[in-house]
Design a protein around this motif. Structure first.
Motif, PDB file in Angstrom:
ATOM      1  N   LEU A 124       0.832  -1.200   0.000  1.00 56.71           N
ATOM      2  CA  LEU A 124       0.000   0.000   0.000  1.00 56.71           C
ATOM      3  C   LEU A 124       0.869   1.253   0.000  1.00 56.71           C
ATOM      4  O   LEU A 124       0.567   2.236  -0.683  1.00 56.71           O
ATOM      5  CB  LEU A 124      -0.941   0.000   1.199  1.00 56.71           C
ATOM      6  CG  LEU A 124      -2.071  -1.031   1.191  1.00 56.71           C
ATOM      7  CD1 LEU A 124      -2.873  -0.942   2.477  1.00 56.71           C
ATOM      8  CD2 LEU A 124      -2.974  -0.843  -0.023  1.00 56.71           C
ATOM      9  N   GLY A 125       1.953   1.223   0.763  1.00 51.76           N
ATOM     10  CA  GLY A 125       2.852   2.367   0.777  1.00 51.76           C
ATOM     11  C   GLY A 125       3.570   2.555  -0.545  1.00 51.76           C
ATOM     12  O   GLY A 125       3.724   3.681  -1.014  1.00 51.76           O
ATOM     13  N   ALA A 126       3.983   1.446  -1.157  1.00 50.54           N
ATOM     14  CA  ALA A 126       4.730   1.530  -2.409  1.00 50.54           C
ATOM     15  C   ALA A 126       3.859   1.976  -3.582  1.00 50.54           C
ATOM     16  O   ALA A 126       4.368   2.513  -4.561  1.00 50.54           O
ATOM     17  CB  ALA A 126       5.373   0.184  -2.730  1.00 50.54           C
ATOM     18  N   ASP A 181      -3.167   8.333  -4.167  1.00 49.33           N
ATOM     19  CA  ASP A 181      -4.143   8.985  -3.297  1.00 49.33           C
ATOM     20  C   ASP A 181      -5.553   8.473  -3.553  1.00 49.33           C
ATOM     21  O   ASP A 181      -6.430   8.606  -2.706  1.00 49.33           O
ATOM     22  CB  ASP A 181      -4.111  10.499  -3.506  1.00 49.33           C
ATOM     23  CG  ASP A 181      -2.770  11.088  -3.141  1.00 49.33           C
ATOM     24  OD1 ASP A 181      -2.309  10.857  -2.012  1.00 49.33           O
ATOM     25  OD2 ASP A 181      -2.162  11.769  -3.994  1.00 49.33           O
ATOM     26  N   ASP A 182      -5.766   7.898  -4.723  1.00 52.09           N
ATOM     27  CA  ASP A 182      -7.103   7.429  -5.073  1.00 52.09           C
ATOM     28  C   ASP A 182      -6.988   6.203  -5.967  1.00 52.09           C
ATOM     29  O   ASP A 182      -6.153   6.169  -6.878  1.00 52.09           O
ATOM     30  CB  ASP A 182      -7.886   8.536  -5.792  1.00 52.09           C
ATOM     31  CG  ASP A 182      -9.319   8.128  -6.082  1.00 52.09           C
ATOM     32  OD1 ASP A 182      -9.948   7.515  -5.209  1.00 52.09           O
ATOM     33  OD2 ASP A 182      -9.802   8.406  -7.196  1.00 52.09           O
ATOM     34  N   VAL A 183      -7.777   5.198  -5.690  1.00 53.14           N
ATOM     35  CA  VAL A 183      -7.849   3.995  -6.527  1.00 53.14           C
ATOM     36  C   VAL A 183      -9.323   3.701  -6.767  1.00 53.14           C
ATOM     37  O   VAL A 183     -10.073   3.448  -5.830  1.00 53.14           O
ATOM     38  CB  VAL A 183      -7.171   2.778  -5.853  1.00 53.14           C
ATOM     39  CG1 VAL A 183      -7.388   1.516  -6.677  1.00 53.14           C
ATOM     40  CG2 VAL A 183      -5.683   3.030  -5.663  1.00 53.14           C
ATOM     41  N   GLU A 184      -9.729   3.757  -8.030  1.00 52.05           N
ATOM     42  CA  GLU A 184     -11.117   3.499  -8.376  1.00 52.05           C
ATOM     43  C   GLU A 184     -11.359   2.057  -8.776  1.00 52.05           C
ATOM     44  O   GLU A 184     -12.446   1.531  -8.573  1.00 52.05           O
ATOM     45  CB  GLU A 184     -11.558   4.432  -9.517  1.00 52.05           C
ATOM     46  CG  GLU A 184     -11.587   5.901  -9.132  1.00 52.05           C
ATOM     47  CD  GLU A 184     -12.094   6.777 -10.263  1.00 52.05           C
ATOM     48  OE1 GLU A 184     -12.399   6.227 -11.350  1.00 52.05           O
ATOM     49  OE2 GLU A 184     -12.189   7.997 -10.075  1.00 52.05           O
ATOM     50  N   ILE A 201      -8.862  -7.151  -0.987  1.00 48.25           N
ATOM     51  CA  ILE A 201      -9.692  -6.750   0.153  1.00 48.25           C
ATOM     52  C   ILE A 201      -9.130  -5.494   0.806  1.00 48.25           C
ATOM     53  O   ILE A 201      -9.861  -4.544   1.113  1.00 48.25           O
ATOM     54  CB  ILE A 201      -9.778  -7.906   1.177  1.00 48.25           C
ATOM     55  CG1 ILE A 201     -10.632  -9.047   0.609  1.00 48.25           C
ATOM     56  CG2 ILE A 201     -10.361  -7.419   2.503  1.00 48.25           C
ATOM     57  CD1 ILE A 201     -10.554 -10.333   1.419  1.00 48.25           C
ATOM     58  N   ALA A 202      -7.812  -5.477   1.009  1.00 47.21           N
ATOM     59  CA  ALA A 202      -7.177  -4.318   1.636  1.00 47.21           C
ATOM     60  C   ALA A 202      -7.342  -3.063   0.790  1.00 47.21           C
ATOM     61  O   ALA A 202      -7.603  -1.974   1.310  1.00 47.21           O
ATOM     62  CB  ALA A 202      -5.692  -4.601   1.868  1.00 47.21           C
ATOM     63  N   LEU A 203      -7.215  -3.206  -0.512  1.00 47.97           N
ATOM     64  CA  LEU A 203      -7.375  -2.063  -1.410  1.00 47.97           C
ATOM     65  C   LEU A 203      -8.809  -1.544  -1.389  1.00 47.97           C
ATOM     66  O   LEU A 203      -9.048  -0.338  -1.387  1.00 47.97           O
ATOM     67  CB  LEU A 203      -6.965  -2.457  -2.832  1.00 47.97           C
ATOM     68  CG  LEU A 203      -5.462  -2.602  -3.067  1.00 47.97           C
ATOM     69  CD1 LEU A 203      -5.190  -3.328  -4.384  1.00 47.97           C
ATOM     70  CD2 LEU A 203      -4.795  -1.236  -3.086  1.00 47.97           C
ATOM     71  N   HIS A 204      -9.772  -2.461  -1.351  1.00 52.68           N
ATOM     72  CA  HIS A 204     -11.178  -2.029  -1.294  1.00 52.68           C
ATOM     73  C   HIS A 204     -11.473  -1.323   0.021  1.00 52.68           C
ATOM     74  O   HIS A 204     -12.135  -0.275   0.032  1.00 52.68           O
ATOM     75  CB  HIS A 204     -12.099  -3.224  -1.465  1.00 52.68           C
ATOM     76  CG  HIS A 204     -13.550  -2.859  -1.381  1.00 52.68           C
ATOM     77  ND1 HIS A 204     -14.256  -2.313  -2.437  1.00 52.68           N
ATOM     78  CD2 HIS A 204     -14.423  -2.912  -0.341  1.00 52.68           C
ATOM     79  CE1 HIS A 204     -15.497  -2.065  -2.054  1.00 52.68           C
ATOM     80  NE2 HIS A 204     -15.623  -2.421  -0.795  1.00 52.68           N
ATOM     81  N   HIS A 205     -10.994  -1.875   1.115  1.00 49.92           N
ATOM     82  CA  HIS A 205     -11.235  -1.237   2.413  1.00 49.92           C
ATOM     83  C   HIS A 205     -10.555   0.127   2.497  1.00 49.92           C
ATOM     84  O   HIS A 205     -11.079   1.047   3.120  1.00 49.92           O
ATOM     85  CB  HIS A 205     -10.731  -2.141   3.533  1.00 49.92           C
ATOM     86  CG  HIS A 205     -11.623  -3.316   3.791  1.00 49.92           C
ATOM     87  ND1 HIS A 205     -11.228  -4.408   4.528  1.00 49.92           N
ATOM     88  CD2 HIS A 205     -12.904  -3.572   3.403  1.00 49.92           C
ATOM     89  CE1 HIS A 205     -12.230  -5.276   4.593  1.00 49.92           C
ATOM     90  NE2 HIS A 205     -13.248  -4.793   3.912  1.00 49.92           N
ATOM     91  N   GLY A 264     -16.789  -8.441   4.279  1.00 46.22           N
ATOM     92  CA  GLY A 264     -17.814  -7.395   4.263  1.00 46.22           C
ATOM     93  C   GLY A 264     -17.921  -6.637   2.956  1.00 46.22           C
ATOM     94  O   GLY A 264     -18.507  -5.549   2.913  1.00 46.22           O
ATOM     95  N   ILE A 265     -17.369  -7.197   1.887  1.00 49.21           N
ATOM     96  CA  ILE A 265     -17.418  -6.514   0.585  1.00 49.21           C
ATOM     97  C   ILE A 265     -18.684  -6.932  -0.153  1.00 49.21           C
ATOM     98  O   ILE A 265     -18.932  -8.123  -0.374  1.00 49.21           O
ATOM     99  CB  ILE A 265     -16.165  -6.834  -0.250  1.00 49.21           C
ATOM    100  CG1 ILE A 265     -14.914  -6.326   0.469  1.00 49.21           C
ATOM    101  CG2 ILE A 265     -16.266  -6.217  -1.649  1.00 49.21           C
ATOM    102  CD1 ILE A 265     -13.611  -6.643  -0.232  1.00 49.21           C
ATOM    103  N   ASP A 266     -19.463  -5.948  -0.555  1.00 49.15           N
ATOM    104  CA  ASP A 266     -20.726  -6.204  -1.229  1.00 49.15           C
ATOM    105  C   ASP A 266     -20.508  -6.754  -2.629  1.00 49.15           C
ATOM    106  O   ASP A 266     -19.533  -6.411  -3.295  1.00 49.15           O
ATOM    107  CB  ASP A 266     -21.543  -4.915  -1.304  1.00 49.15           C
ATOM    108  CG  ASP A 266     -22.993  -5.176  -1.690  1.00 49.15           C
ATOM    109  OD1 ASP A 266     -23.267  -5.164  -2.907  1.00 49.15           O
ATOM    110  OD2 ASP A 266     -23.811  -5.396  -0.794  1.00 49.15           O
TER     111      ASP A 266
END
Length: 346
Positions: free
Chosen positions: A10-12, A16-19, A33-37, A73-75
């Motif tokens: 995530l740091g690398a 600022d935004d991921v769609e 999952i981490a990216l969605h959260h 918890g991802i829809d």
């Protein structure tokens, strides 16, 4: 399969935004999952055969993947299975874990990479030593190796797509029209300055020409529409590539604007940028003492003698970060206010 260090990845990514995220062959459910959260992004799943063509995802693997996302918890509406070439769209992050680069030849993924990459895309990839992955990826961008591959274990790398140089002629025509009779457009070669006069507040922005010309339908500098709606004047500085605006011509132009009293005509001057542009906004704010600086996830310098641990931006290592606009943490001290926005979790 290499261990996926979610926090380091995530740091690398330095985004600022991921769609949207595309996960190849359902190889990285924990990372998706981490990216969605973190970003609330869409998760697109694709099956890709070893030869590089779209294929069906193994049903058992897909079922397990969807189960993990549901338990997190991802829809269902945030997840899409893409099976047709025409439905494959540009994405912010492409994931290739336990797939191309590790199990399959990376060269076979070229058509998909060409299809989904845009100027700010990232690739998170598992790399097998001797696979030829690094030389192949070099034509797309720079790699930041988080875990080096060895004879016994695979590695993990994050590749940042490098913006492609754009023909300046088309931008020159657009910029001169935007400047009108009372503004100006200055072509400095690798960089350019567009001034659009409006009110007594001046906003100075920093942007990449490739992103403006290929990712935005209106083909305007970053923040143009918002600044226009507020009735503010704008000085848009554009870079044709990953330059961090380290160019003698840019230094000379800011010196000229400063010495001519250009900034003095405004009641308020605001410097504004993100990442590479955030660095430039803070660094060049010294040209207008007493200005206000708003920057998102900036760097203070990429001088290797000062930040030898910084491995994300190899493309700019040869640039000179010395001089009175060199270190943003120093030059921005002449500003009246500096507002720095960043994500404390990356």
């Amino acid at each position: 399969m290499a261990k996926v260090d979610i926090v380091r990845i995530l740091g690398a990514l330095d985004l600022d935004d991921v769609e949207s995220v595309v996960d190849i062959n359902c190889g990285a459910p924990e990372l998706a999952i981490a990216l969605h959260h973190r970003y609330g992004c869409r998760i697109n799943l694709i099956g890709v055969a070893p030869g590089g063509k779209l294929d069906r995802v193994n049903e058992g693997k897909l079922s397990d993947y969807l189960r993990q996302l549901s338990e997190a918890g991802i829809d269902d509406t945030a997840v899409r299975l893409v099976t047709r070439w025409g439905n494959l769209k540009p994405t912010d992050v492409l994931l290739s874990i336990n797939s191309f680069g590790a199990r399959h030849n990376i060269k076979a993924l070229a058509a998909i990479m060409d299809k989904v990459f845009h100027p700010q895309s990232r690739l998170v990839i598992e790399v097998r030593k001797g696979s030829g992955t690094y030389p192949f990826l070099a034509k797309y961008g720079g790699c930041n190796t988080l875990i080096a591959p060895t004879d016994k274990t695979n590695g993990i790398a994050v590749m940042s797509v490098e913006p492609k140089n754009q023909p300046v002629g088309e931008w020159s025509e657009i910029a001169q029209e935007l400047a009108g009779k009372n503004g100006f457009f200055t072509d400095c070669g690798e960089h350019s300055f567009l001034y659009v006069p409006r009110g007594d507040t001046l906003v100075v922005t920093f942007d990449n020409l490739d992103i403006a010309m290929t990712k935005r339908e209106e083909r305007r500098p970053w923040g143009f529409s918002f600044i226009e709606s507020e009735g503010w004047s704008m000085l848009g500085v554009m870079a044709n590539g990953w330059t961090w605006f380290r160019d003698d011509a840019v230094v000379a132009e800011f010196d000229r604007l400063r010495d001519s009293g250009f900034f003095d005509q405004f009641k308020r001057v605001v410097f504004y940028g993100a990442s590479m542009g955030g660095y430039a906004a803070a660094a060049y704010s010294a040209a207008a003492k007493g200005s206000t600086v708003f920057v998102i996830s900036p760097q203070s310098t990429l001088d290797k003698e000062i930040v030898p641990w910084e491995m994300r931006y190899k493309k700019v290592w040869s640039r000179d970060f010395s001089g009175h606009y060199g270190d943003a943490s120093i030059s921005s001290q002449t500003a009246a206010d500096v507002h720095l926005m960043y994500d404390p979790y990356v």
